[in-house]
Design a protein around this motif. Sequence first.
Motif, PDB file in Angstrom:
ATOM      1  N   GLU A   1       0.849  -1.197   0.000  1.00 34.37           N
ATOM      2  CA  GLU A   1       0.000   0.000   0.000  1.00 34.37           C
ATOM      3  C   GLU A   1       0.884   1.247   0.000  1.00 34.37           C
TER       4      GLU A   1
ATOM      5  N   SER B   1      -7.688   3.954 -14.358  1.00 32.85           N
ATOM      6  CA  SER B   1      -7.718   3.474 -12.971  1.00 32.85           C
ATOM      7  C   SER B   1      -8.812   2.419 -12.785  1.00 32.85           C
ATOM      8  N   GLU B   2      -9.888   2.519 -13.564  1.00 28.38           N
ATOM      9  CA  GLU B   2     -10.904   1.458 -13.489  1.00 28.38           C
ATOM     10  C   GLU B   2     -10.374   0.146 -14.061  1.00 28.38           C
TER      11      GLU B   2
ATOM     12  N   SER C   1      -8.126  -1.379 -11.520  1.00 26.16           N
ATOM     13  CA  SER C   1      -8.886  -2.000 -10.424  1.00 26.16           C
ATOM     14  C   SER C   1      -9.343  -3.401 -10.803  1.00 26.16           C
TER      15      SER C   1
ATOM     16  N   GLU D   1      -6.355  -5.618 -10.530  1.00 23.94           N
ATOM     17  CA  GLU D   1      -6.042  -5.891  -9.113  1.00 23.94           C
ATOM     18  C   GLU D   1      -6.912  -7.004  -8.559  1.00 23.94           C
ATOM     19  N   ARG D   2      -8.200  -6.917  -8.874  1.00 25.19           N
ATOM     20  CA  ARG D   2      -9.120  -7.934  -8.360  1.00 25.19           C
ATOM     21  C   ARG D   2      -8.787  -9.289  -8.970  1.00 25.19           C
TER      22      ARG D   2
ATOM     23  N   ARG E   1      -2.048  -5.629  -5.125  1.00 24.71           N
ATOM     24  CA  ARG E   1      -2.234  -4.179  -5.136  1.00 24.71           C
ATOM     25  C   ARG E   1      -1.406  -3.575  -6.259  1.00 24.71           C
ATOM     26  N   LYS E   2      -2.034  -2.710  -7.048  1.00 22.52           N
ATOM     27  CA  LYS E   2      -1.341  -2.014  -8.132  1.00 22.52           C
ATOM     28  C   LYS E   2      -1.592  -0.520  -7.943  1.00 22.52           C
TER      29      LYS E   2
ATOM     30  N   PRO F   1     -11.866   9.544  -5.466  1.00 22.76           N
ATOM     31  CA  PRO F   1     -12.410   8.264  -5.940  1.00 22.76           C
ATOM     32  C   PRO F   1     -13.334   8.457  -7.146  1.00 22.76           C
TER      33      PRO F   1
ATOM     34  N   GLY G   1      -9.643   8.582  -9.573  1.00 23.35           N
ATOM     35  CA  GLY G   1      -9.336   7.352  -8.851  1.00 23.35           C
ATOM     36  C   GLY G   1      -7.879   6.949  -8.744  1.00 23.35           C
TER      37      GLY G   1
ATOM     38  N   ALA H   1      -4.195   6.469  -7.024  1.00 18.90           N
ATOM     39  CA  ALA H   1      -3.839   6.189  -5.629  1.00 18.90           C
ATOM     40  C   ALA H   1      -3.124   7.374  -4.992  1.00 18.90           C
TER      41      ALA H   1
END
Lengths: 600, 600
Positions: free
Chosen positions: B110, B282-283, B286, B289-290, B295-296, B312, B319, B321
């Motif tokens: 993180e 960023s979407e 995400s 990542e899932r 974590r990216k 966000p 979005g 980080a």
Amino acid sequence: MAHYYTPVGAHLGPDQICTFTVWAPFRKAVSLVVIAPLPAEYPMARDENGYWHYRMAATPTGLQYLYKLDNDLLRPDPASRYQPGGVHGPSAVVQPAYPHWTDDDWRGLELKDLVLYELHTGTFSPQRNFQGIIARLSYLEKLGVNAIEIMPVAQFSGTRNWGYDGVYPFAVQHNYGSVNGLKEVVNAAHKHGIAVILDVVYNHLGPEGNYFADFGPYFTSKYKTPWADAVNFDDAYCDAVRDYFLQNALMWLDEFHIDGLRLDAVHAIWDCSARHFVAELSEAVSVLERRLGRRKLLIAEIDYNAPRYIDPVEQGGYGLAGQWVDEFHHALHTMLTGELDGYYEDFNGIAHLAKAYKDNYVYTGQYSPHRKRRFGDLPRNHHYSDFIVFSQNHDQVGNRLLGDRLSATLDLPALKLAAAAYLLAPQTPMIFMGEEYGETKPFQFFTSHGDAELIAALREGRRREFASFNWQGAVPDPQSENTFYGSALSWEPNEALLECYRSLIALRRNTPALQNQGPGCIAVEILNEKALLLQRKLEEKPALFIYLNFSKDAINVTNVNGYTLNAVFTTHTQPLPAEIAVHAGFQLPAMSASVFAVKE
Amino acid sequence: MAHYYTPVGAHLGPDQICTFTVWAPFRKAVSLVVIAPLPAEYPMARDENGYWHYRMAATPTGLQYLYKLDNDLLRPDPASRYQPGGVHGPSAVVQPAYPHWTDDDWRGLELKDLVLYELHTGTFSPQRNFQGIIARLSYLEKLGVNAIEIMPVAQFSGTRNWGYDGVYPFAVQHNYGSVNGLKEVVNAAHKHGIAVILDVVYNHLGPEGNYFADFGPYFTSKYKTPWADAVNFDDAYCDAVRDYFLQNALMWLDEFHIDGLRLDAVHAIWDCSARHFVAELSEAVSVLERRLGRRKLLIAEIDYNAPRYIDPVEQGGYGLAGQWVDEFHHALHTMLTGELDGYYEDFNGIAHLAKAYKDNYVYTGQYSPHRKRRFGDLPRNHHYSDFIVFSQNHDQVGNRLLGDRLSATLDLPALKLAAAAYLLAPQTPMIFMGEEYGETKPFQFFTSHGDAELIAALREGRRREFASFNWQGAVPDPQSENTFYGSALSWEPNEALLECYRSLIALRRNTPALQNQGPGCIAVEILNEKALLLQRKLEEKPALFIYLNFSKDAINVTNVNGYTLNAVFTTHTQPLPAEIAVHAGFQLPAMSASVFAVKE
């Protein structure tokens, strides 16, 4: 954050003391040159932000002045409140106080309650001015309209112009009436229960009489616009430019009692900074609303299908009340006319119209052949009333080669269907002046510039604009007086059509299911490639069934939805069956809208 | 919405079948020209979206190829994975599968836990390549660093370049090691518990070897950039361009196991459409990542002080980080050096540094003299860890006329204070390679282009860039090999400084109050014009007191905050008093940071 700006222009107080303020950050000397009543020149003092100031005692109303820049250029005031001799002449001091207001109790109207009527001051009435609008307010009230949207009135070059060539955003066009003419319109409209929306242009300034660059960096070369350099909303020195337009918006909404602004082409307001100008504007207007206790509406014309413009500020949006939806028009227009050229190539078939009803935008992320990219996003959590729909408007009529209205090509049943299609939509409807009575004269593009080069360029530009359409005929000359007079309303009504508009508006305003515009208020069913069923709901249950048949033939349908239906309204001359039982078949006449209520 | 794109480039499957895909929508014919091992030419087939395809069986790894456009131009693949002969030569097919991964258990880190270390592959180690990074991972782990941020490695012209002139975003620079060299770095770093952030450039493409326009509308003239035409993120045909960069990002994060991307100058990614490219990116990340359970991190370099980039997506943001904060650097730099030229004119005095600690940005809406406008907005509801701070980085050192580091002008106490000032901040710290041991060699701007005109323009451009600063001396020649070698790390450490960095990082990583980076974790008190007190909190109560004294003199302070303090750490050679009673006076040595804990 609002109201930190330096008030620009000539502000006359009740004591006849006038403060003159003009922004000219790079000038070494600025003076106030009085032209009339008595010639005089006064050096102005510069403040640290590049504004120049002069305070004059005993200033007569109507005093005419120019600014002299660096002892050289003589220029009108960019924040002029009146240009009695047109865009090149002196500016005049006006009396801002208007003693005849009678609208103390007026609180404004919500977008969801509006039936809008777009009009152009110069061609709306035989008077060609504000008085001509006042004379027709009773007519509009009787029609059922409760908001007029006036095309831009900011001073433009010459006397004939749609208004988008305005170069003095604070000055009311000199041939539209007296200095107080617009206030008289607003006051009279409010007496009739009619709100006034004013069209304002903040994305560009007109080509003639545009002396802004002599004063300061009002423009930036960071972005390109179809018109010229972009207005400087985010480059160095933009604060004064942003403040200038913020003040302009607040002047109309406050001093003129205007109920809302239609912001021209907000997609061309280029601003990538932390707070978009449009968001700053909507926050400033919210402050004004709270101070006045009056609703003030900001409505965008916008080409992006980008919900951020109308999303609330606290959700990262720009907080506008609503927006025009050209895509609804295009989808409806192609159903009515079969035209598929130019940008109409993106619209074909009943599914697009169904999507416009349901999702407000047609393109919500899918590929657009005309734009050659995936386009748009789905608006979320919006009321349908946030979206303004129409079957015609000044652009959709006037930017056709011949400026021909639907009445030029469609017959009476089709015109009535066109009316029903948007007046019974959950979105907020807008009528274009004359449409309601079937005006047959066109509304063409007209100008009265003085600059020969500009006139030639404009003629050429119009021709190029129509290249992707298959329209036939010679492009009308924008500069010709005939083009202007040929676009003025004839006021020779088709009474049957006018009566249909009255009925549709009354139905809309008096039917609870049509007044419900919240999310989920509509279900759309495609019956066949030419017909749609709109179910309008109340408390999540179907309450009204609107059948739209765009076919040149009658079609047979069956009442399959499990409710007994009672006839409410038809655009056709043939009456509807009074009651339709569950599973009964019935006929939708060719080119018609039929409205039924669910039997209680 | 992710993964709808057409995969571009040469994709070699385990069966040695290779699919070649290239976007060239306006070309009439495209063929695949194999250069080695055996010359051959294969016509490609166009799909409806303007992509050309060819499928080759039995493709050898390392096959070299070009594309022939309209039977005329021979060009490397814009999505080339390897350019063995540099930017003008053929592209090569690579084997994407890497059999030596040992990081199956790695879940990423993180942002809040990171201590970043920015490095440039060519000048970091004597090996000048990826192996040289691997050789120093133990050193970095011992230093306490847990993330390296590698300056761009996409293929650029020549062999010496910061990386921002990359023109093959999918290809790893040919002289940085073998095709798998970067994967070896990542795998080794993960073994050391070190994450790898890669710097990528999506806002422009380099000047030499840039054949993109031969393939399609990768650029638009809608916007201006300091470099060239803007990359086409929102104009006609932008879908393929957006997809190209989306694929690039996902390639690094997925195939290369990279833990995050540092997005160069996202303010120059011009996109006014409904969904900003950065939000779409960023979407997509995400989703990845899932899928991976890793974590990216997406980190922006951004010049706007516009929180929307890191807000966000569900709040209307893009979005990301986190973001770099140059303003923290500038505020700290002016305190340390007294420089006030160029953009440093916006930063003066302790209040700006205090604001950077407290609000992350210095400019949150107030007027910026350098930008000549009101600038920025306040980030809301963000953790301090979303903001990356530093006392030096490649830009802040390398874009000085002489590329001089702080070590060239500051003495050891000041360098230690500079380190403490950001390593004990609630924001996420980033070290610039060599800074930790007091590298005295500069880091200058270097290139090795082949085009004489470009080289001349670049030399002139560097001179112009420094005009607003009062820096003395001749601008080093970017093209000279000496400039490159003169910028390579000497690895001659100042052990005292290095030990201070180790201690500060250990303190940061092991102290709960320093690990608390949530809203409200810090209070900032200005002691005098040269000294600050940072109170770091735990459970809303003061836990750690950090005194920063930027004065060349010791200053006397009184412990007025109502807590008995225990000494924890000082950057000074003179030890702190072990305990300080309430209301006791004590001395802060000149140029020092002193850390006390609240006595339990």
